[in-house]
Motif scaffolding. Structure first.
Motif, PDB file in Angstrom:
ATOM      1  N   VAL A 111       6.653 -32.527 -48.344  1.00  0.00           N
ATOM      2  CA  VAL A 111       6.324 -33.710 -48.566  1.00  0.00           C
ATOM      3  C   VAL A 111       6.766 -34.834 -47.401  1.00  0.00           C
ATOM      4  CG1 VAL A 111       6.363 -35.770 -50.074  1.00  0.00           C
ATOM      5  CG2 VAL A 111       6.136 -33.530 -50.981  1.00  0.00           C
ATOM      6  N   LYS A 112       8.125 -34.484 -47.091  1.00  0.00           N
ATOM      7  CA  LYS A 112       8.434 -35.682 -46.087  1.00  0.00           C
ATOM      8  C   LYS A 112       7.770 -35.353 -44.696  1.00  0.00           C
ATOM      9  CE  LYS A 112      11.990 -36.302 -42.470  1.00  0.00           C
ATOM     10  NZ  LYS A 112      12.202 -35.416 -41.444  1.00  0.00           N
ATOM     11  N   ALA A 113       7.532 -34.040 -44.411  1.00  0.00           N
ATOM     12  CA  ALA A 113       6.632 -33.413 -43.207  1.00  0.00           C
ATOM     13  C   ALA A 113       5.395 -34.244 -43.144  1.00  0.00           C
ATOM     14  CB  ALA A 113       6.555 -32.053 -43.184  1.00  0.00           C
ATOM     15  N   ARG A 114       4.784 -34.224 -44.620  1.00  0.00           N
ATOM     16  CA  ARG A 114       3.253 -34.885 -44.466  1.00  0.00           C
ATOM     17  C   ARG A 114       3.284 -36.250 -44.053  1.00  0.00           C
ATOM     18  NH1 ARG A 114      -0.429 -35.589 -50.035  1.00  0.00           N
ATOM     19  NH2 ARG A 114      -1.618 -37.350 -49.104  1.00  0.00           N
ATOM     20  N   PHE A 115       4.457 -37.104 -44.407  1.00  0.00           N
ATOM     21  CA  PHE A 115       4.457 -38.457 -43.959  1.00  0.00           C
ATOM     22  C   PHE A 115       5.340 -38.712 -42.739  1.00  0.00           C
ATOM     23  CE2 PHE A 115       3.804 -38.324 -48.722  1.00  0.00           C
ATOM     24  CZ  PHE A 115       2.591 -38.991 -48.768  1.00  0.00           C
ATOM     25  N   HIS A 116       5.673 -37.690 -42.112  1.00  0.00           N
ATOM     26  CA  HIS A 116       6.405 -37.882 -40.842  1.00  0.00           C
ATOM     27  C   HIS A 116       5.917 -38.922 -39.965  1.00  0.00           C
ATOM     28  CE1 HIS A 116       9.280 -36.484 -37.822  1.00  0.00           C
ATOM     29  NE2 HIS A 116       8.483 -36.991 -36.883  1.00  0.00           N
ATOM     30  N   LYS A 161      12.773 -42.908 -34.818  1.00  0.00           N
ATOM     31  CA  LYS A 161      12.174 -41.666 -34.625  1.00  0.00           C
ATOM     32  C   LYS A 161      13.022 -40.404 -34.757  1.00  0.00           C
ATOM     33  CE  LYS A 161       7.962 -43.377 -32.195  1.00  0.00           C
ATOM     34  NZ  LYS A 161       7.348 -43.451 -31.011  1.00  0.00           N
ATOM     35  N   THR A 162      14.047 -40.684 -34.134  1.00  0.00           N
ATOM     36  CA  THR A 162      15.107 -39.746 -34.217  1.00  0.00           C
ATOM     37  C   THR A 162      15.601 -39.215 -35.430  1.00  0.00           C
ATOM     38  OG1 THR A 162      16.017 -39.926 -31.720  1.00  0.00           O
ATOM     39  CG2 THR A 162      17.413 -38.483 -33.433  1.00  0.00           C
ATOM     40  N   LEU A 163      15.827 -40.256 -36.313  1.00  0.00           N
ATOM     41  CA  LEU A 163      16.214 -40.379 -37.511  1.00  0.00           C
ATOM     42  C   LEU A 163      15.382 -39.728 -38.527  1.00  0.00           C
ATOM     43  CD1 LEU A 163      18.289 -43.961 -38.295  1.00  0.00           C
ATOM     44  CD2 LEU A 163      19.122 -41.371 -38.262  1.00  0.00           C
ATOM     45  N   VAL A 164      14.103 -39.969 -38.388  1.00  0.00           N
ATOM     46  CA  VAL A 164      13.268 -39.485 -39.102  1.00  0.00           C
ATOM     47  C   VAL A 164      12.840 -38.060 -39.004  1.00  0.00           C
ATOM     48  CG1 VAL A 164      10.287 -39.559 -39.601  1.00  0.00           C
ATOM     49  CG2 VAL A 164      11.764 -41.823 -39.317  1.00  0.00           C
ATOM     50  N   SER A 165      13.149 -37.739 -37.738  1.00  0.00           N
ATOM     51  CA  SER A 165      12.893 -36.214 -37.705  1.00  0.00           C
ATOM     52  C   SER A 165      14.289 -35.213 -37.897  1.00  0.00           C
ATOM     53  CB  SER A 165      12.703 -36.000 -36.012  1.00  0.00           C
ATOM     54  OG  SER A 165      11.456 -36.688 -35.624  1.00  0.00           O
ATOM     55  N   ARG A 166      15.330 -35.902 -38.021  1.00  0.00           N
ATOM     56  CA  ARG A 166      16.614 -35.275 -38.222  1.00  0.00           C
ATOM     57  C   ARG A 166      16.872 -34.318 -39.451  1.00  0.00           C
ATOM     58  NH1 ARG A 166      22.158 -38.670 -39.331  1.00  0.00           N
ATOM     59  NH2 ARG A 166      20.916 -38.423 -41.530  1.00  0.00           N
ATOM     60  N   ASN A 167      16.318 -34.644 -40.477  1.00  0.00           N
ATOM     61  CA  ASN A 167      16.526 -33.856 -41.570  1.00  0.00           C
ATOM     62  C   ASN A 167      15.548 -33.288 -42.258  1.00  0.00           C
ATOM     63  OD1 ASN A 167      19.743 -33.678 -41.595  1.00  0.00           O
ATOM     64  ND2 ASN A 167      19.633 -35.751 -42.513  1.00  0.00           N
ATOM     65  N   HIS A 168      15.431 -32.422 -43.155  1.00  0.00           N
ATOM     66  CA  HIS A 168      14.334 -32.027 -43.995  1.00  0.00           C
ATOM     67  C   HIS A 168      13.990 -33.065 -45.023  1.00  0.00           C
ATOM     68  CE1 HIS A 168      17.673 -30.690 -46.437  1.00  0.00           C
ATOM     69  NE2 HIS A 168      17.018 -30.637 -47.440  1.00  0.00           N
TER      70      HIS A 168
END
Length: 205
Positions: A111-116, A161-168
């Protein structure tokens, strides 16, 4: 050896039922308020064009309560809520005794990946709306103490952008003061609607 003697303040409390009755009455009213919050969030859902996946709403809302979140009573509403081993889509409204109400969007896994991408692009709108981002690696803290959260507008776009990518997972939240009791429903629904608009790519909402 542990001291089991009561302090004067403790003695005054345990000899009276008044405080406990007031506390129980207050918690029941918070539970009722959470029910009204859920109704208002559901009404917001009906008015939005956000593309909910069917399974995200099948679990329905859940109101729970407890006595010991860091030593104090709490009440939580999860609506909408979708939890499985790999995915999370949840909006959590929480009351924490003596502190605040809070509204938190929790996205995890696929779900998080979908809205990345829209989360990255929503930086300005999230910052302007006063949202904070959760920082610890453990996603199951709920309070704003001890550096758990930081305002998004304190980050640059590249840092965001780094924060959004950091975790699952990612958690975005806002606290609301308890003294604004009569405004909580409106404030929580406004936060929810803003988040849905951002997730839906409407960054100016």
């Amino acid at each position: 050896m542990e001291n089991s003697d009561l302090t004067p303040e403790e003695a005054a409390i345990v000899s009276s039922t008044h405080f406990i009755r007031l506390k129980n009455s207050a918690i029941e009213k918070v539970m009722g308020l959470m029910g009204r919050v859920q109704e208002a969030l559901a009404a917001c859902d009906r008015e939005t064009d956000f593309p909910f996946a069917p399974e995200w709403l099948l679990q329905g809302g859940k109101i729970s309560k407890g006595e010991q979140y860091k030593g104090l009573p709490w009440v939580m509403l999860d609506y909408p809520r979708y939890f499985n081993k790999e995915e999370i889509f949840a909006f959590r409204t929480m009351f924490w005794w003596g502190h605040y109400f809070s509204a938190t969007l929790h996205l995890g896994g696929k779900v998080k990946a979908r809205f990345h991408t829209v989360l990255e692009e929503g930086y300005a709108a999230l910052a302007q709306a006063g949202f904070q981002v959760y920082l610890p690696e453990d996603p199951w803290e709920h309070d704003f103490e001890n550096g758990n959260y930081r305002f998004i507008d304190t980050y640059s776009l590249d840092e965001w952008k780094t924060l959004v990518s950091r975790n699952h997972f990612i958690k975005l939240a806002k606290p609301f003061v308890i003294d604004h009791w009569g405004e909580i429903i409106t404030e929580v629904v406004e936060a929810y609607a803003t988040l849905l608009n951002i997730l839906n790519g409407k960054r100016g909402a």
